[in-house]
Enzyme design. Structure first.
Site, PDB file in Angstrom:
ATOM      1  N   LYS A 103     -30.232 -20.881 -32.981  1.00  0.00           N
ATOM      2  CA  LYS A 103     -31.019 -20.252 -34.050  1.00  0.00           C
ATOM      3  C   LYS A 103     -32.492 -20.237 -33.656  1.00  0.00           C
ATOM      4  O   LYS A 103     -33.011 -21.230 -33.131  1.00  0.00           O
ATOM      5  CB  LYS A 103     -30.799 -21.025 -35.354  1.00  0.00           C
ATOM      6  CG  LYS A 103     -31.454 -20.417 -36.596  1.00  0.00           C
ATOM      7  CD  LYS A 103     -31.088 -21.247 -37.822  1.00  0.00           C
ATOM      8  CE  LYS A 103     -31.702 -20.680 -39.101  1.00  0.00           C
ATOM      9  NZ  LYS A 103     -31.322 -21.489 -40.286  1.00  0.00           N
TER      10      LYS A 103
ATOM     11  N   SER B 238     -29.348 -19.179 -43.974  1.00  0.00           N
ATOM     12  CA  SER B 238     -30.267 -18.438 -43.130  1.00  0.00           C
ATOM     13  C   SER B 238     -29.798 -18.320 -41.687  1.00  0.00           C
ATOM     14  O   SER B 238     -30.329 -17.530 -40.903  1.00  0.00           O
ATOM     15  CB  SER B 238     -31.644 -19.112 -43.150  1.00  0.00           C
ATOM     16  OG  SER B 238     -31.580 -20.423 -42.628  1.00  0.00           O
TER      17      SER B 238
ATOM     18  N   SER C 148     -27.771 -23.324 -45.408  1.00  0.00           N
ATOM     19  CA  SER C 148     -27.868 -22.347 -44.330  1.00  0.00           C
ATOM     20  C   SER C 148     -26.873 -22.583 -43.205  1.00  0.00           C
ATOM     21  O   SER C 148     -26.616 -21.679 -42.405  1.00  0.00           O
ATOM     22  CB  SER C 148     -29.287 -22.353 -43.742  1.00  0.00           C
ATOM     23  OG  SER C 148     -30.231 -21.971 -44.716  1.00  0.00           O
TER      24      SER C 148
END
Length: 603
Positions: free
Chosen positions: A72, A146, A170
């Site tokens: 990420k 997210s 997330s």
């Protein structure tokens, strides 16, 4: 082009030369980005640096040799840019985040950085200047956030695992909406050094995989105390490794926002838990909701403001993100302290409410929206996605998101099991059982779950018991009251003898390894938290002791053994096959004797 391979599949491909390190260059070059999952793919030079490093290593010694993974883009990887999905905040990372460094040391290769809701603020995957990440099953729908990109590249089989983060869900919501596993560890188990924080007091780095087996393997490499991370914690060695209470809680108040498909999916999950032998109990969810609402409606929003304003001016942020963090302006230091007092009070109540249960099961998300629907109502619909996730980090809980069903409309719907802090191993063990029972295809592949490894760690000891510590026997409480959990009912290897010792209270057997005349003896293998093992050993009376016992499968574990001097006048009871059968024979003899005596008196 997508391999849709698990870690085990990748290992096999390397060992059979179906895939080689040099193939990674073409593999990465062929990756397309129509779903907006990637922000930056590895250049040939970045790949070459990692491949060249591996070429000097012994592949047999590296558990993740050559296995590609994604990160990420709020987590640093040396040589890649870190953007947190904000172009104005972009910088070239000089060092790996601690968890990335550990994975690389194990042989894994970073092939790219993935898209996210900007500054990890959102549960939807659309709040990014790099594009809204499309769901892996239907591109019209959100991927969840997210950690949107990381979940999608795993679901689509480009990598067997990817790193995300989790502050309010997330690392779980995207897993549930893409039919994969999302491990949200206990806070402090993984270092966050090298992470751009969303809320530093709550953040954890999460893991996306196709299977629970892979998630646990990656976790064992990533885990460990980091003295440079102020929120890192030493793993306690006194927690159970398995569920043992036989009860799963669910919310008494369930909200699906009129999504009947998710509601039906959760009913299926309840039935599955019951089939697995657990009792379902409803608990009042109001305190969970109260804590969840504090994340964006109280002074906690100031934490996001702290993180963002260290990097950019507020007006440079995504409009929705700027609107969220602007709320921080209305709170004072007094408000922040009061918010922490409220959090602590509610977290204590939640932990007490969960104490009687192995876990709390919730829908990972109550619904799913089309990207267009979400963009038309970005604040309210995003808040819906956190209905069953926002409270978890606040309350210092562990969690794992698991696939549950593919709905009638073709979209995935997952469930999350939530337990108290440091119950990560117990959750992973249960997750294996769950995936084996559900038998869903992995991600978007046609491959179904196959167990590939045991869920082990260095925080417990396997102990074989053959006598008074067996389930239902007088001393079994010495194991259960110290967090011991039953792993298996099996036998020893076929070279042991069992003796009934004299003058022991309660009656106890002695186990001895012999060269000839041995047999397999019934036993149980228990998993004992490492910190509690010494207390059990301290209670072992002479002539018994703790040694090593070989099991029927050839493996060795700790076990109760006996000094040879005590066997001279003991009775060899090996022909019974185990202590339980021997005790039952004594009880049958006593019953027969009593009946015979009563008959004599009556006559």
């Amino acid at each position: 082009m997508q391999k849709r391979w698990t870690i085990s599949d990748w290992k096999n491909a390397y060992s059979t030369q179906q895939f080689q390190l040099d193939d990674l260059y073409a593999y990465v070059a062929d990756i397309e980005n129509h779903d907006h999952a990637w922000i930056e793919l590895a250049s040939p030079e970045l790949l070459q640096a990692q491949v060249a490093h591996l070429a000097t290593k012994n592949s047999a010694e590296l558990p993740l040799y050559g296995i590609p993974f994604a990160v990420k883009d709020n987590i640093d990887v040396a040589g890649f840019h870190t953007t947190a999905a904000c172009k104005a905040a972009s910088y070239l990372a000089e060092h790996d985040a601690v968890v990335v460094e550990k994975l690389k040391a194990a042989g894994a290769i970073v092939i790219g950085k993935t898209n996210l809701d900007q500054f990890a603020t959102g549960l939807v995957g659309v709040r990014s200047p790099f594009g809204a990440v499309k769901n892996s099953f239907n591109p019209e729908y959100i991927s969840g956030g997210s950690s949107s990109g990381s979940s999608v590249v795993v679901a689509n089989g480009l990598v067997p695992f990817a790193l995300g983060t989790d502050t309010a869900g997330s690392g779980r919501v995207p897993a549930g909406q893409n039919n994969i596993v999302g491990l949200k560890s206990t806070k402090g188990w993984f270092s966050t050094t090298g992470l751009i924080p969303a809320c530093r007091t709550l953040d954890v780095i999460s893991i996306f995989t196709l299977t629970a087996d892979d998630a646990w393997q990656v976790a064992q490499i990533m885990q460990g105390y980091d003295e440079n991370d102020a929120y890192s914690r030493q793993h306690p060695a006194n927690v159970a490794s398995q569920f043992s209470k036989g009860k799963i809680a669910i919310p008494a108040q369930l909200e699906f926002y009129a999504d009947t498909e998710t509601e039906k999916a959760f009913e299926i999950a309840i039935e599955r838990v019951e089939v697995l032998g657990y009792q379902i109990e409803k608990i009042d969810f109001s305190i969970f909701n109260q804590l969840a609402q504090a994340l964006y409606n109280d002074a906690w929003v100031a934490e996001r403001n702290v993180a963002v304003e260290k990097l950019i001016d507020r007006e440079q942020a995504h409009p929705v993100i700027a609107q969220i963090i602007a709320q921080a302006d209305k709170f004072t230091a007094t408000d922040a302290l009061q918010a922490e007092y409220t959090r602590a009070e509610l977290a204590r109540k939640i932990n007490l409410a969960l104490a009687p249960y192995d876990a709390l099961m919730v829908p990972t998300a109550p619904t799913i929206y089309k990207i267009a629907e979400l963009e038309a109502d970005p604040i309210v619909k995003n808040s819906h996605m956190g209905a069953y996730t926002n409270f978890v980090n606040f309350a210092d809980l562990s969690a794992i998101a698991l696939p549950n069903v593919i709905r009638a409309d073709g979209l995935p719907s997952g469930v999350t099991f939530i337990a108290q802090a440091w119950m990560d191993q117990a959750l992973a063990n249960f997750a294996q059982v769950w995936q084996n029972h559900v038998k869903l295809n992995l991600g978007t592949s046609t491959q179904s779950y196959q167990k590939t490894s045991k869920i082990n760690s260095q925080h417990s000891v396997k102990l074989a018991v053959v006598g008074a510590h067996l389930t239902g026997m007088p001393l079994n409480f010495q194991l259960t009251t110290r967090g011991g959990t039953l792993l298996a009912k099996t036998t020893s290897a076929a070279h042991y003898q069992l003796f009934a010792l004299k003058n022991t209270t309660p009656p106890k057997p002695g186990l001895q390894c012999v060269e000839t005349g041995g047999s397999a003896i019934e036993l149980e293998v228990w998993d004992i938290p490492l910190a509690n093992f010494g207390a059990i050993v301290a209670e072992v009376p002479a002539p018994l002791g703790i040694g090593n016992v070989q099991l029927a499968d050839g493996s060795w574990v700790k076990g109760f053994i006996c000094e040879s001097y005590a066997l001279a006048d003991a009775s060899n009871i090996s022909h019974f096959g185990g202590w339980r059968a021997y005790i039952q024979s004594l009880q049958a003899t006593n019953t027969k004797f009593k009946c015979h005596s009563i008959g004599e008196i009556a006559s």
